[in-house]
Design a protein around this motif. Structure first.
Motif, PDB file in Angstrom:
ATOM      1  N   VAL A  11       9.921  41.851  45.502  1.00 36.19           N
ATOM      2  CA  VAL A  11      10.426  41.389  46.869  1.00 36.19           C
ATOM      3  C   VAL A  11       9.323  40.900  47.540  1.00 36.19           C
ATOM      4  O   VAL A  11       9.224  40.130  48.552  1.00 36.19           O
ATOM      5  N   ALA A  12       7.913  41.774  47.817  1.00 35.14           N
ATOM      6  CA  ALA A  12       6.911  41.367  48.580  1.00 35.14           C
ATOM      7  C   ALA A  12       6.356  39.925  48.176  1.00 35.14           C
ATOM      8  O   ALA A  12       6.009  39.116  48.900  1.00 35.14           O
ATOM      9  N   TYR A  13       6.342  39.624  46.762  1.00 36.23           N
ATOM     10  CA  TYR A  13       5.669  38.553  46.237  1.00 36.23           C
ATOM     11  C   TYR A  13       6.785  37.165  46.550  1.00 36.23           C
ATOM     12  O   TYR A  13       6.324  36.261  47.145  1.00 36.23           O
ATOM     13  N   ASP A  14       8.142  37.814  46.731  1.00 35.78           N
ATOM     14  CA  ASP A  14       9.035  36.737  46.888  1.00 35.78           C
ATOM     15  C   ASP A  14       8.884  36.088  48.562  1.00 35.78           C
ATOM     16  O   ASP A  14       9.083  34.982  48.707  1.00 35.78           O
ATOM     17  N   VAL A  15       8.742  37.141  49.338  1.00 34.66           N
ATOM     18  CA  VAL A  15       8.481  36.776  50.657  1.00 34.66           C
ATOM     19  C   VAL A  15       7.198  36.334  50.946  1.00 34.66           C
ATOM     20  O   VAL A  15       6.892  35.289  51.688  1.00 34.66           O
ATOM     21  N   LEU A  16       6.125  36.919  50.450  1.00 33.88           N
ATOM     22  CA  LEU A  16       4.540  36.651  50.986  1.00 33.88           C
ATOM     23  C   LEU A  16       3.810  35.781  50.136  1.00 33.88           C
ATOM     24  O   LEU A  16       2.856  35.284  50.498  1.00 33.88           O
ATOM     25  N   GLY A  17       4.321  35.715  48.803  1.00 33.72           N
ATOM     26  CA  GLY A  17       3.518  34.914  47.790  1.00 33.72           C
ATOM     27  C   GLY A  17       2.198  35.368  47.666  1.00 33.72           C
ATOM     28  O   GLY A  17       1.828  36.621  47.566  1.00 33.72           O
ATOM     29  N   THR A  18       1.015  34.761  47.399  1.00 30.23           N
ATOM     30  CA  THR A  18      -0.097  35.340  47.150  1.00 30.23           C
ATOM     31  C   THR A  18      -0.847  36.170  48.429  1.00 30.23           C
ATOM     32  O   THR A  18      -1.893  36.854  48.264  1.00 30.23           O
ATOM     33  N   GLN A  19      -0.038  36.125  49.601  1.00 35.53           N
ATOM     34  CA  GLN A  19      -0.388  37.060  50.697  1.00 35.53           C
ATOM     35  C   GLN A  19       0.034  38.516  50.199  1.00 35.53           C
ATOM     36  O   GLN A  19      -0.262  39.420  51.191  1.00 35.53           O
ATOM     37  N   ALA A  20       0.595  38.709  49.175  1.00 31.97           N
ATOM     38  CA  ALA A  20       0.910  39.859  48.640  1.00 31.97           C
ATOM     39  C   ALA A  20       0.088  40.454  47.485  1.00 31.97           C
ATOM     40  O   ALA A  20      -0.183  39.434  46.676  1.00 31.97           O
ATOM     41  N   LEU A  21      -0.578  41.693  47.296  1.00 34.34           N
ATOM     42  CA  LEU A  21      -1.406  41.860  46.335  1.00 34.34           C
ATOM     43  C   LEU A  21      -0.903  43.279  45.573  1.00 34.34           C
ATOM     44  O   LEU A  21      -0.924  44.210  46.350  1.00 34.34           O
ATOM     45  N   ALA A  22      -0.732  43.117  44.116  1.00 32.54           N
ATOM     46  CA  ALA A  22      -0.253  44.249  43.514  1.00 32.54           C
ATOM     47  C   ALA A  22      -1.480  44.900  42.906  1.00 32.54           C
ATOM     48  O   ALA A  22      -2.269  44.348  42.235  1.00 32.54           O
ATOM     49  N   VAL A  23      -1.832  46.142  43.104  1.00 29.90           N
ATOM     50  CA  VAL A  23      -2.737  46.993  42.421  1.00 29.90           C
ATOM     51  C   VAL A  23      -2.386  48.101  41.622  1.00 29.90           C
ATOM     52  O   VAL A  23      -1.735  48.902  42.194  1.00 29.90           O
ATOM     53  N   THR A  24      -2.812  48.122  40.587  1.00 33.38           N
ATOM     54  CA  THR A  24      -2.629  49.306  39.585  1.00 33.38           C
ATOM     55  C   THR A  24      -3.770  50.090  39.210  1.00 33.38           C
ATOM     56  O   THR A  24      -4.878  49.531  38.916  1.00 33.38           O
ATOM     57  N   ALA A  25      -3.451  51.444  39.377  1.00 28.94           N
ATOM     58  CA  ALA A  25      -4.673  52.207  39.207  1.00 28.94           C
ATOM     59  C   ALA A  25      -4.875  52.701  37.566  1.00 28.94           C
ATOM     60  O   ALA A  25      -3.665  53.203  37.134  1.00 28.94           O
ATOM     61  N   GLU A  26      -5.757  52.753  37.190  1.00 32.28           N
ATOM     62  CA  GLU A  26      -5.992  52.962  35.740  1.00 32.28           C
ATOM     63  C   GLU A  26      -6.799  54.330  35.827  1.00 32.28           C
ATOM     64  O   GLU A  26      -7.816  54.377  36.349  1.00 32.28           O
ATOM     65  N   SER A  27      -6.271  55.346  34.959  1.00 34.25           N
ATOM     66  CA  SER A  27      -6.736  56.368  34.708  1.00 34.25           C
ATOM     67  C   SER A  27      -6.312  57.045  33.369  1.00 34.25           C
ATOM     68  O   SER A  27      -5.521  56.742  32.930  1.00 34.25           O
ATOM     69  N   PRO A  28      -6.991  58.204  33.037  1.00 34.68           N
ATOM     70  CA  PRO A  28      -6.503  58.943  31.996  1.00 34.68           C
ATOM     71  C   PRO A  28      -5.007  59.452  31.884  1.00 34.68           C
ATOM     72  O   PRO A  28      -4.442  59.721  30.847  1.00 34.68           O
ATOM     73  N   SER A  29      -4.347  59.528  32.925  1.00 31.70           N
ATOM     74  CA  SER A  29      -3.073  60.124  33.066  1.00 31.70           C
ATOM     75  C   SER A  29      -2.143  58.969  33.159  1.00 31.70           C
ATOM     76  O   SER A  29      -0.823  59.268  32.919  1.00 31.70           O
ATOM     77  N   LEU A  30      -2.641  57.512  32.869  1.00 34.46           N
ATOM     78  CA  LEU A  30      -1.698  56.452  32.739  1.00 34.46           C
ATOM     79  C   LEU A  30      -1.712  55.989  31.130  1.00 34.46           C
ATOM     80  O   LEU A  30      -2.849  55.794  30.841  1.00 34.46           O
ATOM     81  N   MET A  31      -0.596  56.215  30.426  1.00 34.98           N
ATOM     82  CA  MET A  31      -0.741  55.595  29.070  1.00 34.98           C
ATOM     83  C   MET A  31      -1.126  54.071  28.906  1.00 34.98           C
ATOM     84  O   MET A  31      -0.572  53.142  29.756  1.00 34.98           O
ATOM     85  N   LEU A  32      -1.824  53.801  27.773  1.00 38.72           N
ATOM     86  CA  LEU A  32      -2.408  52.432  27.810  1.00 38.72           C
ATOM     87  C   LEU A  32      -1.059  51.570  27.621  1.00 38.72           C
ATOM     88  O   LEU A  32      -1.252  50.550  28.354  1.00 38.72           O
TER      89      LEU A  32
END
Length: 272
Positions: free
Chosen positions: A36-57
């Motif tokens: 929804v954020a991207y549909d409204v804001l386009g590239t003014q929305a940034l999605a960030v994923t946190a990588e750590s040992p508790s996240l399966m590959l």
């Protein structure tokens, strides 16, 4: 209120933000927020994923592929909650320290790159559960658009399907640290062996599952309706051998079946 009306409310929230950074795990909730954020804001929305040992590959790769499918502006950062003994000692408020680390990582990034808002995928149902991480997010000024418009988990799936997201029925997949009873020390090695066991079961075609770690014992949780077929159709000897090779000594099957938040039952006895 209809799904389309709630969607319009979500869109209005992002229109007022102008720029937003989304804490995007790849789960169904944060993925809807990112969409929804991207549909409204386009590239003014940034999605960030946190990588750590508790996240399966596999879950990290799924987050990447979903972001690509939606055309998101997507970035990976590393978080270091495993360096914090307040987290690894696995107290009842472990999630507070996890979300503190996450948002203490995302907030400086947002400020540095001109995103005045950080948002997450908290939904209205989450507010009724024991989730210490909510407090950590609030302390850092994080917004929760799904909760703000009163979207339940079921409605999140309904809206995701309405928007054409192929993974609208994707099972919930919280971090691997949620597989450990409070008080059991969490290590990278333990996270890895739980992840290997869940990967083994996924490769058998099982979608909704948990492998709980209890010391040297792995406890498999499946939807109650799938337990009988699982026992009848799976090579249990091969499964036990695989789990033992991953590092467990004992392998059990929870006859009650999978229920979200089951490990929180102990909190009811202690009054937490």
């Amino acid at each position: 209120m209809t799904i389309t009306q709630k969607l319009q409310q979500l869109q209005s929230i992002f229109q007022a933000m102008d720029h937003a950074l989304i804490a995007y795990s790849g789960g169904i909730d944060s993925t809807l927020v990112a969409k929804v954020a991207y549909d409204v804001l386009g590239t003014q929305a940034l999605a960030v994923t946190a990588e750590s040992p508790s996240l399966m590959l596999e879950d990290l790769e799924a987050a990447k592929s979903q972001a690509k499918f939606m055309g998101l502006n997507h970035r990976i950062v590393h978080t270091y909650e495993m360096d914090n003994p307040n987290y690894t000692s696995n107290p009842t408020n472990r999630c507070y320290f996890c979300k503190s680390e996450l948002h203490d990582t995302l907030r400086p990034l947002a400020i540095a790159e001109g995103y005045p808002y950080v948002v997450d995928g908290l939904n209205a149902d989450d507010l009724q559960d024991y989730r210490p991480g909510i407090q950590a997010a609030k302390e850092r000024g994080v917004r929760s658009p799904l909760a703000e418009v009163g979207l339940s988990k079921l409605e999140v799936r309904e809206m995701s399907k309405y928007l054409g997201l192929p993974w609208w029925d994707k099972p919930s997949q919280p971090c691997l640290s949620s597989r450990f009873p409070y008080g059991e020390l969490i290590t990278t090695e333990k996270l890895h062996r739980v992840g290997q066991c869940e990967r083994y079961l996924r490769q058998l075609g099982i979608r909704n599952l948990r492998v709980r770690s209890d010391g040297e014992t792995a406890r498999i949780e499946l939807p109650p309706s799938e337990i009988k077929d699982f026992v009848a159709s799976v090579d249990l000897d091969a499964l036990v051998l695989a789990f033992q090779e991953y590092g467990f000594i004992y392998v059990t099957l929870d006859l009650e079946g999978y229920k979200s938040g089951k490990l929180n039952r102990v909190l009811e006895k202690t009054g937490v």
